[in-house]
Scaffold this motif. Structure first.
Motif, PDB file in Angstrom:
ATOM      1  N   LYS A 125      -9.961  -5.541  -1.852  1.00 23.45           N
ATOM      2  CA  LYS A 125      -8.506  -5.590  -1.755  1.00 23.45           C
ATOM      3  C   LYS A 125      -7.888  -4.186  -1.701  1.00 23.45           C
ATOM      4  O   LYS A 125      -6.744  -4.039  -1.331  1.00 23.45           O
ATOM      5  N   LYS A 126      -8.667  -3.175  -2.071  1.00 23.51           N
ATOM      6  CA  LYS A 126      -8.142  -1.809  -2.140  1.00 23.51           C
ATOM      7  C   LYS A 126      -8.393  -1.012  -0.860  1.00 23.51           C
ATOM      8  O   LYS A 126      -8.128   0.167  -0.803  1.00 23.51           O
ATOM      9  N   PHE A 127      -8.924  -1.697   0.162  1.00 23.78           N
ATOM     10  CA  PHE A 127      -9.222  -1.015   1.424  1.00 23.78           C
ATOM     11  C   PHE A 127      -8.242  -1.444   2.503  1.00 23.78           C
ATOM     12  O   PHE A 127      -7.980  -2.627   2.691  1.00 23.78           O
ATOM     13  N   ILE A 128      -7.685  -0.478   3.188  1.00 26.83           N
ATOM     14  CA  ILE A 128      -6.750  -0.717   4.286  1.00 26.83           C
ATOM     15  C   ILE A 128      -7.569  -0.703   5.567  1.00 26.83           C
ATOM     16  O   ILE A 128      -8.201   0.292   5.894  1.00 26.83           O
ATOM     17  N   GLU A 129      -7.577  -1.807   6.269  1.00 24.41           N
ATOM     18  CA  GLU A 129      -8.428  -1.911   7.452  1.00 24.41           C
ATOM     19  C   GLU A 129      -7.631  -2.044   8.734  1.00 24.41           C
ATOM     20  O   GLU A 129      -8.187  -2.244   9.783  1.00 24.41           O
ATOM     21  N   VAL A 130      -6.342  -1.983   8.674  1.00 18.13           N
ATOM     22  CA  VAL A 130      -5.499  -2.129   9.861  1.00 18.13           C
ATOM     23  C   VAL A 130      -5.474  -0.841  10.637  1.00 18.13           C
ATOM     24  O   VAL A 130      -5.433   0.214  10.118  1.00 18.13           O
TER      25      VAL A 130
ATOM     26  N   ILE B  91     -14.521   6.637  -7.658  1.00 21.14           N
ATOM     27  CA  ILE B  91     -13.084   6.482  -7.910  1.00 21.14           C
ATOM     28  C   ILE B  91     -12.766   5.027  -8.253  1.00 21.14           C
ATOM     29  O   ILE B  91     -12.030   4.752  -9.209  1.00 21.14           O
ATOM     30  N   LEU B  92     -13.312   4.092  -7.478  1.00 24.81           N
ATOM     31  CA  LEU B  92     -13.064   2.668  -7.728  1.00 24.81           C
ATOM     32  C   LEU B  92     -13.415   2.281  -9.166  1.00 24.81           C
ATOM     33  O   LEU B  92     -12.669   1.543  -9.813  1.00 24.81           O
ATOM     34  N   GLU B  93     -14.538   2.768  -9.653  1.00 25.33           N
ATOM     35  CA  GLU B  93     -14.981   2.430 -11.007  1.00 25.33           C
ATOM     36  C   GLU B  93     -14.067   3.015 -12.082  1.00 25.33           C
ATOM     37  O   GLU B  93     -14.000   2.494 -13.184  1.00 25.33           O
ATOM     38  N   ARG B  94     -13.359   4.083 -11.780  1.00 28.15           N
ATOM     39  CA  ARG B  94     -12.531   4.770 -12.778  1.00 28.15           C
ATOM     40  C   ARG B  94     -11.033   4.515 -12.602  1.00 28.15           C
ATOM     41  O   ARG B  94     -10.237   4.912 -13.437  1.00 28.15           O
ATOM     42  N   ASP B  95     -10.661   3.840 -11.546  1.00 26.87           N
ATOM     43  CA  ASP B  95      -9.252   3.597 -11.234  1.00 26.87           C
ATOM     44  C   ASP B  95      -8.736   2.384 -12.008  1.00 26.87           C
ATOM     45  O   ASP B  95      -8.406   1.350 -11.447  1.00 26.87           O
TER      46      ASP B  95
ATOM     47  N   TRP C 160       0.831  -1.206   0.000  1.00 29.54           N
ATOM     48  CA  TRP C 160       0.000   0.000   0.000  1.00 29.54           C
ATOM     49  C   TRP C 160       0.862   1.250   0.000  1.00 29.54           C
ATOM     50  O   TRP C 160       0.422   2.316  -0.386  1.00 29.54           O
ATOM     51  N   GLU C 161       2.121   1.106   0.389  1.00 36.29           N
ATOM     52  CA  GLU C 161       3.022   2.258   0.427  1.00 36.29           C
ATOM     53  C   GLU C 161       3.264   2.835  -0.966  1.00 36.29           C
ATOM     54  O   GLU C 161       3.705   3.966  -1.106  1.00 36.29           O
ATOM     55  N   ASP C 162       3.020   2.041  -2.008  1.00 34.80           N
ATOM     56  CA  ASP C 162       3.224   2.487  -3.387  1.00 34.80           C
ATOM     57  C   ASP C 162       1.973   3.131  -3.987  1.00 34.80           C
ATOM     58  O   ASP C 162       1.991   3.530  -5.154  1.00 34.80           O
ATOM     59  N   GLN C 163       0.903   3.195  -3.246  1.00 36.71           N
ATOM     60  CA  GLN C 163      -0.375   3.686  -3.751  1.00 36.71           C
ATOM     61  C   GLN C 163      -0.663   5.095  -3.240  1.00 36.71           C
ATOM     62  O   GLN C 163      -0.026   5.578  -2.318  1.00 36.71           O
TER      63      GLN C 163
ATOM     64  N   ASN D 190      -5.951   1.907 -13.507  1.00 36.99           N
ATOM     65  CA  ASN D 190      -4.528   1.607 -13.337  1.00 36.99           C
ATOM     66  C   ASN D 190      -4.147   1.304 -11.894  1.00 36.99           C
ATOM     67  O   ASN D 190      -2.969   1.305 -11.549  1.00 36.99           O
ATOM     68  N   ASN D 191      -5.160   1.044 -11.054  1.00 35.41           N
ATOM     69  CA  ASN D 191      -4.930   0.681  -9.646  1.00 35.41           C
ATOM     70  C   ASN D 191      -3.970   1.620  -8.932  1.00 35.41           C
ATOM     71  O   ASN D 191      -2.989   1.202  -8.332  1.00 35.41           O
TER      72      ASN D 191
END
Length: 137
Positions: free
Chosen positions: A132-137, A27-31, A5-8, A33-34
């Motif tokens: 997978k695109k959500f950080i939950e920690v 945003i999710l629908e248009r992202d 996630w550090e690269d995002q 390139n991840n």
């Protein structure tokens, strides 16, 4: 949580806000390139981000965009930067940067103050790929 996630670019949002959840979905629908990951401001990760920068940890009326290891954007500047990163037609939003932040943030704040009235509070359930695109920690 997805690795690296550090690269995002991480979008911090109010997880209890219908308008915020709408924009996360947008945003999710248009992202394609991840480029983005997401974390609610209420999450441990979001609270740590706020606390480490001396930002408000109880009132969640501001969107933040952060590239780890770099600076972060807030309010209207975060919105414009997100659009720019998405690219394509959205890259034209860069023209919005000619408006001074104190003016564009006034519009942002007006929307923020009325956001609970603007959207119904439907619960957003991401599909397995989006999750997978959500950080939950």
């Amino acid at each position: 949580m997805r690795e690296n996630w550090e690269d995002q670019h991480i979008v911090f949002f109010d997880g209890d806000c219908g308008v915020c959840n709408f924009w996360v979905q947008w945003i999710l629908e248009r992202d394609k390139n991840n480029k983005f990951m997401f974390a609610s401001l209420q999450s441990d990760f979001g609270q740590k981000f706020l606390a480490e920068r001396g930002l408000e940890t109880k009132v969640f009326n501001t969107l933040y965009l952060w590239k780890p290891g770099h600076y972060y954007y807030i309010k209207s500047r975060a919105v414009l930067q997100i659009a720019s990163i998405l690219g394509g037609i959205y890259k034209l939003s860069v023209a919005g940067k000619i408006i001074p932040a104190f003016l564009s943030d006034q519009v942002y704040d007006l929307i923020s103050r009325n956001r609970m009235k603007l959207a119904n509070q439907k619960c957003f359930l991401p599909d397995p790929n989006q999750k997978k695109k959500f950080i939950e920690v």
